[in-house]
Design a protein around this motif. Sequence first.
Motif, PDB file in Angstrom:
ATOM      1  N   ASP A 286       0.808  -1.223   0.000  1.00 12.72           N
ATOM      2  CA  ASP A 286       0.000   0.000   0.000  1.00 12.72           C
ATOM      3  C   ASP A 286       0.841   1.274   0.000  1.00 12.72           C
ATOM      4  OD1 ASP A 286      -2.063  -1.772   0.229  1.00 12.72           O
ATOM      5  OD2 ASP A 286      -2.451  -1.377   2.354  1.00 12.72           O
ATOM      6  N   ALA A 287       2.147   1.146  -0.174  1.00 11.41           N
ATOM      7  CA  ALA A 287       3.025   2.315  -0.052  1.00 11.41           C
ATOM      8  C   ALA A 287       2.603   3.445  -0.979  1.00 11.41           C
ATOM      9  CB  ALA A 287       4.472   1.911  -0.326  1.00 11.41           C
ATOM     10  N   ASN A 288       2.275   3.114  -2.232  1.00 13.96           N
ATOM     11  CA  ASN A 288       1.888   4.167  -3.180  1.00 13.96           C
ATOM     12  C   ASN A 288       0.590   4.839  -2.773  1.00 13.96           C
ATOM     13  OD1 ASN A 288       0.528   1.713  -3.802  1.00 13.96           O
ATOM     14  ND2 ASN A 288      -0.066   2.534  -5.800  1.00 13.96           N
ATOM     15  N   ILE A 289      -0.313   4.082  -2.148  1.00 21.58           N
ATOM     16  CA  ILE A 289      -1.591   4.659  -1.707  1.00 21.58           C
ATOM     17  C   ILE A 289      -1.366   5.663  -0.587  1.00 21.58           C
ATOM     18  CG2 ILE A 289      -3.789   4.106  -0.584  1.00 21.58           C
ATOM     19  CD1 ILE A 289      -3.628   1.396  -2.138  1.00 21.58           C
ATOM     20  N   TRP A 290      -0.516   5.306   0.365  1.00 18.01           N
ATOM     21  CA  TRP A 290      -0.205   6.234   1.459  1.00 18.01           C
ATOM     22  C   TRP A 290       0.506   7.482   0.919  1.00 18.01           C
ATOM     23  CZ3 TRP A 290      -1.564   6.189   6.560  1.00 18.01           C
ATOM     24  CH2 TRP A 290      -2.213   5.039   7.017  1.00 18.01           C
TER      25      TRP A 290
ATOM     26  N   ILE B 265      -1.519  10.571   2.560  1.00 18.63           N
ATOM     27  CA  ILE B 265      -0.697  11.640   3.151  1.00 18.63           C
ATOM     28  C   ILE B 265      -0.971  12.999   2.495  1.00 18.63           C
ATOM     29  CG2 ILE B 265       1.676  12.452   3.513  1.00 18.63           C
ATOM     30  CD1 ILE B 265       2.435   9.472   3.943  1.00 18.63           C
ATOM     31  N   PRO B 266      -1.085  13.084   1.156  1.00 20.15           N
ATOM     32  CA  PRO B 266      -1.444  14.379   0.559  1.00 20.15           C
ATOM     33  C   PRO B 266      -2.789  14.910   1.044  1.00 20.15           C
ATOM     34  CG  PRO B 266      -0.521  12.939  -1.119  1.00 20.15           C
ATOM     35  CD  PRO B 266      -0.713  12.093   0.113  1.00 20.15           C
TER      36      PRO B 266
ATOM     37  N   ILE C  55       2.694  19.470   9.017  1.00 26.43           N
ATOM     38  CA  ILE C  55       3.178  18.182   9.521  1.00 26.43           C
ATOM     39  C   ILE C  55       3.579  17.304   8.343  1.00 26.43           C
ATOM     40  CG2 ILE C  55       2.629  16.116  10.871  1.00 26.43           C
ATOM     41  CD1 ILE C  55       0.574  17.742  12.409  1.00 26.43           C
ATOM     42  N   LYS C  56       4.857  17.005   8.256  1.00 16.64           N
ATOM     43  CA  LYS C  56       5.355  16.143   7.193  1.00 16.64           C
ATOM     44  C   LYS C  56       5.245  14.688   7.652  1.00 16.64           C
ATOM     45  CE  LYS C  56       9.449  15.036   4.432  1.00 16.64           C
ATOM     46  NZ  LYS C  56      10.900  15.315   4.195  1.00 16.64           N
ATOM     47  N   VAL C  57       4.721  13.819   6.783  1.00 18.53           N
ATOM     48  CA  VAL C  57       4.534  12.408   7.132  1.00 18.53           C
ATOM     49  C   VAL C  57       5.219  11.537   6.086  1.00 18.53           C
ATOM     50  CG1 VAL C  57       2.872  10.576   7.642  1.00 18.53           C
ATOM     51  CG2 VAL C  57       2.292  12.958   8.161  1.00 18.53           C
TER      52      VAL C  57
ATOM     53  N   PHE D 200     -10.743  10.173   6.145  1.00 21.51           N
ATOM     54  CA  PHE D 200      -9.775   9.077   6.041  1.00 21.51           C
ATOM     55  C   PHE D 200     -10.481   7.761   5.742  1.00 21.51           C
ATOM     56  CE2 PHE D 200      -7.807   5.366   7.993  1.00 21.51           C
ATOM     57  CZ  PHE D 200      -6.589   5.339   7.312  1.00 21.51           C
ATOM     58  N   ALA D 201     -11.575   7.482   6.450  1.00 15.24           N
ATOM     59  CA  ALA D 201     -12.285   6.218   6.260  1.00 15.24           C
ATOM     60  C   ALA D 201     -12.692   6.031   4.797  1.00 15.24           C
ATOM     61  CB  ALA D 201     -13.516   6.173   7.163  1.00 15.24           C
ATOM     62  N   THR D 202     -13.209   7.092   4.190  1.00 13.94           N
ATOM     63  CA  THR D 202     -13.646   7.021   2.789  1.00 13.94           C
ATOM     64  C   THR D 202     -12.467   6.834   1.842  1.00 13.94           C
ATOM     65  OG1 THR D 202     -15.546   8.433   3.307  1.00 13.94           O
ATOM     66  CG2 THR D 202     -14.938   8.223   0.991  1.00 13.94           C
ATOM     67  N   LEU D 203     -11.395   7.588   2.092  1.00 13.73           N
ATOM     68  CA  LEU D 203     -10.199   7.470   1.258  1.00 13.73           C
ATOM     69  C   LEU D 203      -9.618   6.060   1.325  1.00 13.73           C
ATOM     70  CD1 LEU D 203      -8.177  10.761   1.961  1.00 13.73           C
ATOM     71  CD2 LEU D 203      -9.025   9.996  -0.259  1.00 13.73           C
TER      72      LEU D 203
END
Length: 423
Positions: free
Chosen positions: A42-46, A51-52, A61-63, A332-335
């Motif tokens: 899921d790295a590309n999704i995050w 994160i965007p 806040i940078k994540v 977040f839940a929807t995303l």
Amino acid sequence: MFNVRSVLPVSKLTCVTALVLSSIGATQAADTLSIESWRSDDANIWNDVIIPAFNKSHPDIKVTFAPTPPTEYNSALQAKLKAGSAGDLITCRPFDTSLELYKQGYLTNLDGLEGLKDFSDVAKSAWVTDDGKDQFCLPVASVIHGYVYNKEIFEELDLTPPKTRAEFFKVLDTIKSESRYTPLAMGTADQWEAATMGFQNIGPNYWKGEAGRKALLTGEAKLTDAPYVDTWKELAQWKPYLGRGFEAQKYSDSQNLFTLGRAAIYPAGSWDIQTFNTQADFEFGAFPPPVPKAGDTCYISDHTDMGIGINAGSDNQAAAKVFLNWMASKEFATLYANAVPGFFPLSNTSVELKDPVAQEFLSWRNQCESTIRNSYQILSRGTPNLENQLWNVSAQVINGTMTPEQAAKETQDGLEQWYEPQQ
């Protein structure tokens, strides 16, 4: 050009420089979060979606998302935590693995976190102490069990998704006798599927979900009771429908059998949706575990799979809590639910999913009572480990090398060896 050196002596310049640098460092540390996770797929999704989206409302806040391969995650995380090099946010496995991290002082107590009010006690149960007092991870997602089926095969054979057990076996008989397709795509070589997509899939309808699960915890029920024996009896009935050589068939083999269109029904976890979306060139649907008879209450395994906590050693506690509270939001839940079909939000907020099969799985929450896998909370922390026993005996029952009664006795005897309420 203004020159600090021209107006301050060297000693004061050194102090000012130190203060400026320390201020910059503190700001950077406070505004930078790193997430530890096993969800490497899921790295590309995050990085591209989640994160965007967070940064739109929290640009300060940078994540960063720093996953570890799933098979290495537990040991790698433990090593990082001991060394003091782990990230600020820790993706949490359910139950004992994360509970042990909390007991060792590696996870922050989240009691009082605003976002937690949006989750039910069942959703929070995978990341709370045995006494129910301390919450140490925010629930993120669950997976749901059921069956996925090939719609083209069902149409070809004029079949409809079964709602009762009698209808289920009638469908299997039709597929077996009137077609070239394997009725059920599952093997027993890896063992865990027999327990996870077999025993834990159909079992809640026998032991009545949470009521039965909690009765095992208190000792009021035993694994030799009828609901558990009957679950294994149904599993034993699967053997004629699994296809030739199923004893040597691994998880990936079962996935391939289904995605290549050679099997009609796949005993599933919702996490398989992503794989099937990618690999299957036919339309597929899903149905929940059939109930004993028409009109009965249905139960589904809606298993708490992933949470997220805060590294107790992080210097960024405040920023980490901001991120966790955002993860409790409907945004977040929807995303997340739409970006990762088959992993469902655990918050009480309702979301609409674009993936039709994921939406079908999720809709069962409104039709059935939800429970979690009965071996995960407390009952697998002793020796012998109940979860591992369930893998083995469920596979043997399906293979025909162990009777349902023998499976019940072996698991009950194992539990009684170390779990006091069952002694």
